[in-house]
Scaffold this motif. Sequence first.
Motif, short mmCIF file in Angstrom:
data_model
loop_
_atom_site.label_atom_id
_atom_site.label_comp_id
_atom_site.label_asym_id
_atom_site.label_seq_id
_atom_site.Cartn_x
_atom_site.Cartn_y
_atom_site.Cartn_z
N LYS A 197 62.51 33.14 12.00
CA LYS A 197 63.12 34.43 12.32
C LYS A 197 62.27 35.54 11.71
O LYS A 197 61.85 35.43 10.57
CB LYS A 197 64.55 34.51 11.76
CG LYS A 197 65.53 33.62 12.51
CD LYS A 197 66.91 33.73 11.88
CE LYS A 197 67.88 32.78 12.58
NZ LYS A 197 69.15 32.67 11.85
N LYS A 198 62.07 36.57 12.48
CA LYS A 198 61.25 37.69 12.00
C LYS A 198 61.95 38.40 10.83
O LYS A 198 63.13 38.68 10.88
CB LYS A 198 61.00 38.68 13.13
CG LYS A 198 59.88 39.66 12.81
CD LYS A 198 59.56 40.56 13.98
CE LYS A 198 58.52 41.57 13.56
NZ LYS A 198 58.33 42.59 14.57
N ILE A 199 61.17 38.64 9.77
CA ILE A 199 61.72 39.31 8.58
C ILE A 199 61.52 40.82 8.74
O ILE A 199 60.41 41.28 9.00
CB ILE A 199 61.00 38.82 7.30
CG1 ILE A 199 61.19 37.30 7.13
CG2 ILE A 199 61.50 39.57 6.09
CD1 ILE A 199 60.25 36.70 6.11
N GLU A 200 62.59 41.56 8.58
CA GLU A 200 62.51 43.03 8.66
C GLU A 200 62.73 43.60 7.26
O GLU A 200 63.70 43.27 6.60
CB GLU A 200 63.58 43.57 9.61
CG GLU A 200 63.34 43.22 11.09
CD GLU A 200 62.26 44.07 11.74
OE1 GLU A 200 61.79 45.01 11.08
OE2 GLU A 200 61.88 43.77 12.87
N ILE A 201 61.78 44.44 6.83
CA ILE A 201 61.97 45.09 5.53
C ILE A 201 61.98 46.61 5.72
O ILE A 201 61.41 47.13 6.68
CB ILE A 201 60.91 44.67 4.48
CG1 ILE A 201 59.52 45.20 4.86
CG2 ILE A 201 60.89 43.17 4.28
CD1 ILE A 201 58.53 45.13 3.73
N LYS A 202 62.63 47.28 4.80
CA LYS A 202 62.75 48.74 4.88
C LYS A 202 61.38 49.39 4.67
O LYS A 202 60.63 49.02 3.77
CB LYS A 202 63.73 49.22 3.79
CG LYS A 202 63.87 50.74 3.73
CD LYS A 202 64.70 51.18 2.53
CE LYS A 202 64.67 52.69 2.37
NZ LYS A 202 65.38 53.14 1.16
N SER A 203 61.04 50.35 5.53
CA SER A 203 59.84 51.15 5.34
C SER A 203 60.22 52.46 4.66
O SER A 203 60.99 53.24 5.22
CB SER A 203 59.16 51.42 6.69
OG SER A 203 58.40 50.32 7.10
N TRP A 204 59.69 52.64 3.46
CA TRP A 204 60.04 53.82 2.65
C TRP A 204 59.17 55.01 3.04
O TRP A 204 57.98 54.87 3.26
CB TRP A 204 59.81 53.53 1.17
CG TRP A 204 60.70 52.48 0.58
CD1 TRP A 204 60.85 51.19 1.00
CD2 TRP A 204 61.53 52.62 -0.57
NE1 TRP A 204 61.72 50.52 0.19
CE2 TRP A 204 62.17 51.38 -0.79
CE3 TRP A 204 61.83 53.67 -1.44
CZ2 TRP A 204 63.05 51.15 -1.84
CZ3 TRP A 204 62.69 53.46 -2.49
CH2 TRP A 204 63.31 52.20 -2.68
N ARG A 205 59.78 56.18 3.06
CA ARG A 205 59.00 57.43 3.19
C ARG A 205 58.47 57.83 1.82
O ARG A 205 59.02 57.42 0.80
CB ARG A 205 59.89 58.56 3.73
CG ARG A 205 60.27 58.38 5.19
CD ARG A 205 61.10 59.56 5.68
NE ARG A 205 61.45 59.41 7.08
CZ ARG A 205 60.67 59.82 8.10
NH1 ARG A 205 59.50 60.39 7.84
NH2 ARG A 205 61.06 59.66 9.35
N ARG A 206 57.41 58.63 1.82
CA ARG A 206 56.79 59.00 0.53
C ARG A 206 57.77 59.75 -0.37
O ARG A 206 57.77 59.53 -1.59
CB ARG A 206 55.52 59.83 0.77
CG ARG A 206 54.75 60.11 -0.50
CD ARG A 206 53.33 60.52 -0.23
NE ARG A 206 53.22 61.87 0.27
CZ ARG A 206 52.07 62.43 0.65
NH1 ARG A 206 50.96 61.72 0.63
NH2 ARG A 206 52.04 63.67 1.09
#
Length: 400
Positions: free
Chosen positions: A200-209
Motif C-alpha cells: 500500500k502506498k505510504i502517504e506522509i504530510k508535506s510541511w510548508r516552510r
Amino acid sequence: KNLRLKLILFGFIFKFFSSISKSFFLGLFNAPIRNELGISHGQFGNIYATATICSSLLLIWVGKKIDDYRILNYSLFVIILLFLSALFFSFINSIYFLALGIFLMRFSGQGLMSHTSTTTISRFFEKTRGKALSTAWFGLSTAEFILPVFVTYLLIIYSWRSVWQGISILVILFLPIIILNTIKSIQLDSREENKNKDNKKIEIKSWRRRDVIKDYRFYIVSLNMLAMPWIATGVFVYQSFISDSKMWATYTIPKAFMVYSITSILTLFISGFLVDKFTGRKLILFMNIPLLLAMFTLFHFNHEIFAYIFLGLIGVSNGLANILGSSTWAEIYGVKYIGSIKALTTAFMVFSTAFGTAVFGLLIDNGFTMENIALTAAIYILLSLFLLIFIRKKVEPVRL
C-alpha cells in the motif's frame, strides 16, 4: 528505469558544474585577480565572505521558487544565470565588480545549481533516494579531482579572463542540451512510489516552510547538520595555524587532504546504500561521530601521522553529511515543499561556513591553542548530539 537514469545524470552534471563557484575553484584565480586589482589576502577574504553571506540570503527566496515552476523552466533560468555570472566574472576590473562577480557566482553555482540538483533528486526518488543522491554528489567529487590540475594548466596558456569566457560558452552550449534530454518530461507528480509491506502506498504530510520553522525538531536536527560545515571550514581556512601549532611540515596537511578526498568519496557511496536501508533520520545520530573522533585526535596527538587520521575522519563525516543533509529533510517533512525547506537549510549551511571562519579566527586572536579550539568544537558536537538522542524517537514523518 530510463527516467531514473536520466534524473541521476541531470543531478550529476548540475553538481559537477556547481563546482565552478566553489571555494576550491575560485581560489585558483585568487592570485591573478589580487595582483591585477592590487588587493591583499585579507581584503579578498572579506569581499568573499560578505558576497557569500549575501548570496545565501537571496537563496532563501529564489530557492523556494523551485516548488512553483516546472523543473525544466527553473533549470533553464539557473543555466542562464550561471552563464551570465561566468561571463561577468571575466570582466572584473575593480573591487566593486569583484564583490558583485563573487556574489553572482556563489549565488548561481554553489547556491542554485547545487540546490536544483539535490532538490530534484530528493523529490523524485524515495526507495533509492540515498544511492541517487550519492551518485549526484559524485559529480562534485569528480570536479574536485579533475578541475584544479586542468585549470592550472589552462592558466599557463591563457589569461584568467579567457578561461572564464570559455567556461561561460561551455555552460550555455552544453547544459541546455542536457536538460532537454533528461528532465523535459518531468512533472511534480512523476515520482518513484514508496510502498509498505502490504504493497500500500505510504502517504506522509508535506510541511510548508512556515510550519517547519515552528517545529523544534528542525532546530535540533539543524544543530547537528551544521557541525560539519562550520568546523571543517575553520580547519581548512586555518590549516597553516594547525600545522604551526603541531609543528608539522608545510606539506603535511595538503598531502593529508588526499586521504580526506578518498574517505569522502568512499563514504559517499556507502552512505547511499545505508540511507536506503536504514533511512537518513536514523543515521544522523552517527553522522558527527567521526568528526568528534577527529577533534579528539587533534586534541590529543601531535605526530604527523595523525594529520592523515584527523582529515580522514573529517572526510567520513563529510561523505555522510552530504547525503543526509538532502535525504533527511525529505523523509521528515515530505517532498511537495522540499525546495523552500532546502533553500533555508542551504542558507543556514552557507552562514555556518562564515560563522566557522569567524569563530576560529576570534579564538585564535584571543590566545586559544589548537587543542582548546578542538575541545570547543567537540563540546558543540556532544551537546547537539545529546539533544538529538533525547528526541530521536520523535524525528519521524507525520503519516496521513
